[in-house]
Write an enzyme that holds these catalytic residues in place. Structure first.
Site, PDB file in Angstrom:
ATOM      1  N   ASP A  69      49.658   0.804  34.891  1.00 44.16           N
ATOM      2  CA  ASP A  69      50.428   2.025  34.687  1.00 44.16           C
ATOM      3  C   ASP A  69      50.789   2.592  36.072  1.00 44.16           C
ATOM      4  O   ASP A  69      50.458   2.014  37.119  1.00 44.16           O
ATOM      5  CB  ASP A  69      49.650   3.019  33.803  1.00 44.16           C
ATOM      6  CG  ASP A  69      50.594   3.971  33.073  1.00 44.16           C
ATOM      7  OD1 ASP A  69      51.731   4.150  33.531  1.00 44.16           O
ATOM      8  OD2 ASP A  69      50.184   4.575  32.058  1.00 44.16           O
ATOM      9  N   GLU A  97      53.072  13.211  27.972  1.00 43.83           N
ATOM     10  CA  GLU A  97      51.853  12.921  28.736  1.00 43.83           C
ATOM     11  C   GLU A  97      50.989  14.175  28.919  1.00 43.83           C
ATOM     12  O   GLU A  97      50.903  14.992  28.013  1.00 43.83           O
ATOM     13  CB  GLU A  97      52.221  12.241  30.056  1.00 43.83           C
ATOM     14  CG  GLU A  97      52.961  10.909  29.795  1.00 43.83           C
ATOM     15  CD  GLU A  97      53.068  10.029  31.008  1.00 43.83           C
ATOM     16  OE1 GLU A  97      52.081   9.887  31.734  1.00 43.83           O
ATOM     17  OE2 GLU A  97      54.151   9.451  31.218  1.00 43.83           O
TER      18      GLU A  97
END
Ligand code: BGC
Length: 579
Positions: A270, A456
């Protein structure tokens, strides 16, 4: 989809690896953004393996310009000694949502409510087409998390808290995205491995304190389903597992995922994981491609090189990473067809695609209450539609819509809930965006409330940003309160990325619909409100009754919890029940 490489292609991969320099191999393992991180020339000089688009400057103003921009990069890659094509990845989370005008599907939580693998597969296949149309061959989707706590800001990216349902829909999603022969699909990514949605207190990137047994039983099956369906890549997660960063967790990435589950695709990191999670440790743990973005590229390339030269990273580990990357490039035909196909452009946002998205919207709606025959709405009723969320396609779509954090205005190609109601109502529909209009001669109010878009950690409750709460805002509570006193029927439609605590508002309304984050086809909601279609959706999460229920480590869905939810997972009424 389990299409395999032809035997001679495996041989070609070995031939290529045997010719590659260390720099060329590390280059293949590097993923960068198309702006800031590199110039087109550096694609060539740094032997880059993949380019991504997410938040930030768009590659152009039309799909043709996007394709041209990526073709320019591809030409640089093909101009290298070994002519290895680039992979182009995109955060297509609910449709090709980074391109305004694309078909935007309900977020996964809505697809979880619909629970229909066929629609998930078709939505994913459309996403693949529209992603290819804008120059991509790889999507960072589906998120196959099992969210334990509604405080997590990414609950909506996941299908459900049910492991079984998630596994079933994961399979459909991978199949839909990847197609059946390597030409019509894009690489899919199951993410985020593992424990992203099961952190203590629902903190994005927090610590997951589950035991290995719990993790294997509850969180691993969707990954097994993805691997069995031939998923091309799996993204490592920001969270730690019993304090070990997942990116550096060799036992989970190499021993479990690669060796035990037999995953032969790419483990991609990520965002900025190299500098955040232990540098070469993540390579040794089994990360194959690194999102070397936002200033990380040179440190990553030099750091890995030094690691190989001083013997702390084995050449075999590097070869394994490169082999996995090249395998996907061969599998998806990139050596033969490295450039995007211009003929796909005309398919972006077409009626057929939107019809599937509208079906997904209809099937995702969950009816939680219906009294006093509030629903279905009658075409002859005099209707007032209330609240800003009723006429704003940005607000109805959640995060990852055009922008990373979503939009608070309308965007092109989308329709709203109000527009849908206006299509069917025989009398003029009144619109009261902020609850201040004088209401006379009205039979029923359709009140639309919800959460502002977030993505997020911005959406975590009680986390770093703390912008949200598990209840409706004061303003929205007021709206429901005031309309419930007007002596007309009230239908409450909730736009949200997770179940919220709405116990008092549920009591005040005659009917209540959980509509999740429907995406671009907002008008589809009206088709069900008017009864042209029945409600099919079932809750993909248990529904909390109070905020206090979430004060513990996990929510009421935690399997050892004795907390009773307001509604259990799987609950959902339909019109037939009311007859
Ligand atoms: C997210 C991923 C996403 C990546 C690339 C990260 O911050 O966790 O889900 O795919 O960014 O944009």
């Amino acid at each position: 989809m389990t299409f395999k490489l032809k035997p001679d292609q495996e041989q070609k991969i070995e031939d290529l690896i045997s010719q590659m320099t260390l720099e060329e191999k590390i280059g293949q393992m590097s993923q960068v953004r198309h702006f800031d991180d590199v110039t087109p020339e550096e694609i060539k000089s740094k032997f880059i393996g993949s380019v991504i688009h997410t938040q930030g400057p768009v590659p152009g103003s039309t799909a043709a310009e996007w394709q041209d921009k990526f073709s320019e990069f591809q030409k640089q890659a093909l101009d290298t000694r070994l002519k290895i094509p680039l992979l182009f990845g995109v955060d297509a989370i609910h449709g090709q949502n980074t391109f305004e005008g694309a078909t935007i599907f309900p977020h996964n939580i809505g697809l979880g409510a619909a629970g229909n693998p066929e629609i998930v597969e078709r939505a994913a296949a459309i996403t693949a087409i529209e992603s290819k149309a804008t120059g991509f061959n790889w999507v960072f989707s589906p998120c196959v998390a099992i969210p334990f706590n509604e405080k997590w800001g990414r609950v909506y990216e996941a299908f459900s808290e049910s492991t079984e349902l998630t596994s079933k829909l994961t399979q459909a999603s991978v199949k839909g995205h990847q197609g059946s022969n390597g030409n019509d699909g894009v690489l899919a990514t199951a993410k985020h491995f593992i424990g992203d949605g099961a952190t203590d207190f629902g903190v994005e990137g927090g610590n997951t304190s589950l035991t290995k047994e719990e993790l294997i039983e509850r969180l691993l099956p969707p990954y097994q389903a993805a691997v069995d369906s031939g998923v091309s890549s799996i993204m490592a997660s920001f969270n730690t597992l019993n304090e070990v960063p997942m990116h550096a967790h060799k036992a989970m990435i190499t021993d479990l995922l690669k060796d035990q589950l037999k995953f032969d695709g790419i483990v991609v990191s990520d965002w900025k994981a190299y500098s955040r999670f232990g540098q070469n440790e993540i390579i040794n743990a089994g990360i194959d491609m690194v999102m070397a973005v936002d200033g990380d590229l040179d440190g990553f390339q030099e750091g890995v090189k030094a690691g190989v030269l001083n013997g702390s990273i084995s050449e075999e580990r590097i070869n394994d990473a490169v082999r996995r990357i090249l395998r996907q490039k061969f599998r998806f035909g990139l050596f033969e067809n490295p450039f995007p196909d211009k003929s796909f452009i005309q398919k972006i946002g077409i009626t057929e695609h939107r019809a599937i998205a509208r079906q997904a919207v209809r099937e995702s709606l969950v009816l939680l209450k219906n009294q006093n025959q509030a629903l279905p709405l009658k075409r002859t009723s005099r209707i007032v539609v209330v609240g800003k969320f009723a006429d704003n396609s940005g607000l109805q779509s959640g995060g990852w819509t055009v922008n990373w954090q979503g939009m608070t205005e309308n965007y092109s190609g989308a329709t709203t809930i109000l527009e849908g109601i206006r299509k069917f109502a025989l009398h003029e529909v009144k619109y009261d965006p902020d609850g201040t209009a004088a209401i006379e001669d009205v039979d029923v109010a359709v009140i639309v409330v919800g959460e502002n878009p977030y993505a997020e950690f911005f959406g975590d409750i009680g986390g770093e940003m703390n912008l949200f709460q598990l209840t409706l805002t004061e303003e929205h509570q007021q709206l429901v309160q005031s309309y419930s006193q007007k002596g007309i029927k009230t239908v409450l439609v909730l736009i949200s990325g997770r179940p919220l605590v709405i116990t008092p508002q549920m009591e005040l309304s005659d009917a209540f619909v959980a509509a999740w984050l429907p995406g671009s086809e907002g008008d589809g909601i009206a088709e069900v409100l008017f009864g042209f279609f029945d409600f099919k959706g079932k809750l993909p999460h248990s529904w909390p009754k109070s905020v206090e229920d979430f004060n513990g480590k996990y929510g009421p869905n935690y399997w050892e919890s004795s907390i009773e939810p307001l509604f259990p997972i799987g609950f959902g009424l339909c019109y037939n029940l009311e007859k």
